[in-house]
Design a protein around this motif. Sequence first.
Motif, PDB file in Angstrom:
ATOM      1  N   ASP A 199       0.818  -1.218   0.000  1.00  0.00           N
ATOM      2  CA  ASP A 199       0.000   0.000   0.000  1.00  0.00           C
ATOM      3  C   ASP A 199       0.849   1.263   0.000  1.00  0.00           C
ATOM      4  N   VAL A 200       1.982   1.194  -0.681  1.00  0.00           N
ATOM      5  CA  VAL A 200       2.839   2.359  -0.870  1.00  0.00           C
ATOM      6  C   VAL A 200       2.358   3.061  -2.136  1.00  0.00           C
ATOM      7  N   GLU A 201       2.115   4.371  -2.050  1.00  0.00           N
ATOM      8  CA  GLU A 201       1.666   5.120  -3.218  1.00  0.00           C
ATOM      9  C   GLU A 201       2.812   5.285  -4.198  1.00  0.00           C
ATOM     10  N   VAL A 202       2.540   5.009  -5.469  1.00  0.00           N
ATOM     11  CA  VAL A 202       3.550   5.103  -6.517  1.00  0.00           C
ATOM     12  C   VAL A 202       2.959   5.831  -7.714  1.00  0.00           C
ATOM     13  N   TRP A 203       3.697   6.819  -8.216  1.00  0.00           N
ATOM     14  CA  TRP A 203       3.364   7.476  -9.465  1.00  0.00           C
ATOM     15  C   TRP A 203       4.508   7.162 -10.398  1.00  0.00           C
ATOM     16  N   HIS A 204       4.214   6.651 -11.587  1.00  0.00           N
ATOM     17  CA  HIS A 204       5.323   6.287 -12.465  1.00  0.00           C
ATOM     18  C   HIS A 204       5.111   6.714 -13.897  1.00  0.00           C
ATOM     19  N   GLU A 205       6.257   6.887 -14.567  1.00  0.00           N
ATOM     20  CA  GLU A 205       6.309   7.218 -15.994  1.00  0.00           C
ATOM     21  C   GLU A 205       7.230   6.197 -16.626  1.00  0.00           C
ATOM     22  N   SER A 206       6.763   5.463 -17.607  1.00  0.00           N
ATOM     23  CA  SER A 206       7.603   4.481 -18.295  1.00  0.00           C
ATOM     24  C   SER A 206       8.385   5.154 -19.398  1.00  0.00           C
ATOM     25  N   SER A 207       9.570   4.628 -19.654  1.00  0.00           N
ATOM     26  CA  SER A 207      10.363   5.150 -20.761  1.00  0.00           C
ATOM     27  C   SER A 207       9.759   4.655 -22.067  1.00  0.00           C
ATOM     28  N   ALA A 208       9.908   5.440 -23.103  1.00  0.00           N
ATOM     29  CA  ALA A 208       9.353   5.052 -24.400  1.00  0.00           C
ATOM     30  C   ALA A 208      10.192   3.997 -25.085  1.00  0.00           C
ATOM     31  N   GLU A 209      11.497   4.007 -24.830  1.00  0.00           N
ATOM     32  CA  GLU A 209      12.385   3.077 -25.514  1.00  0.00           C
ATOM     33  C   GLU A 209      13.272   2.360 -24.508  1.00  0.00           C
ATOM     34  N   PRO A 210      13.557   1.089 -24.771  1.00  0.00           N
ATOM     35  CA  PRO A 210      14.488   0.380 -23.902  1.00  0.00           C
ATOM     36  C   PRO A 210      15.900   0.933 -24.057  1.00  0.00           C
ATOM     37  N   ASP A 211      16.710   0.766 -23.001  1.00  0.00           N
ATOM     38  CA  ASP A 211      18.108   1.168 -23.074  1.00  0.00           C
ATOM     39  C   ASP A 211      18.861   0.204 -23.959  1.00  0.00           C
ATOM     40  N   GLY A 212      19.931   0.668 -24.516  1.00  0.00           N
ATOM     41  CA  GLY A 212      20.777  -0.217 -25.326  1.00  0.00           C
ATOM     42  C   GLY A 212      20.360  -0.193 -26.784  1.00  0.00           C
ATOM     43  N   TRP A 213      20.878  -1.102 -27.528  1.00  0.00           N
ATOM     44  CA  TRP A 213      20.640  -1.174 -28.972  1.00  0.00           C
ATOM     45  C   TRP A 213      19.540  -2.105 -29.294  1.00  0.00           C
TER      46      TRP A 213
END
Length: 104
Positions: free
Chosen positions: A90-104
């Motif tokens: 029950d920990v409040e979390v606000w998140h934004e995902s990255s559009a692209e994975p790291d690396g190639w």
Amino acid sequence: MTHNTYTTPINSDKSSENHRLTHTRVRVRIPQIYHQEPLLSNLISQQGLNITINAALLGGNAKGDGWFDLRLQGTAKQIDSALIYLSDLDVEVWHESSAEPDGW
């Protein structure tokens, strides 16, 4: 004379997508009851994430809630597992995902 060249794509195996690193920025509110718990350490050791603390607010006397602005880096599965772990507490979390994975 002709030469046939065959090149195998680096990520030809679809399961390799499960191992690609990505990152997510999260803001987490840590309730006072968890101030003595190793929540961030658990995300590292149990979920296998790399964590960067961008900002934090946690009083020395621990009278109120703590706030963290974090960058989580790992596979999509690891990040999903970490978000479920925090949600289960029950920990409040606000998140934004990255559009692209790291690396190639």
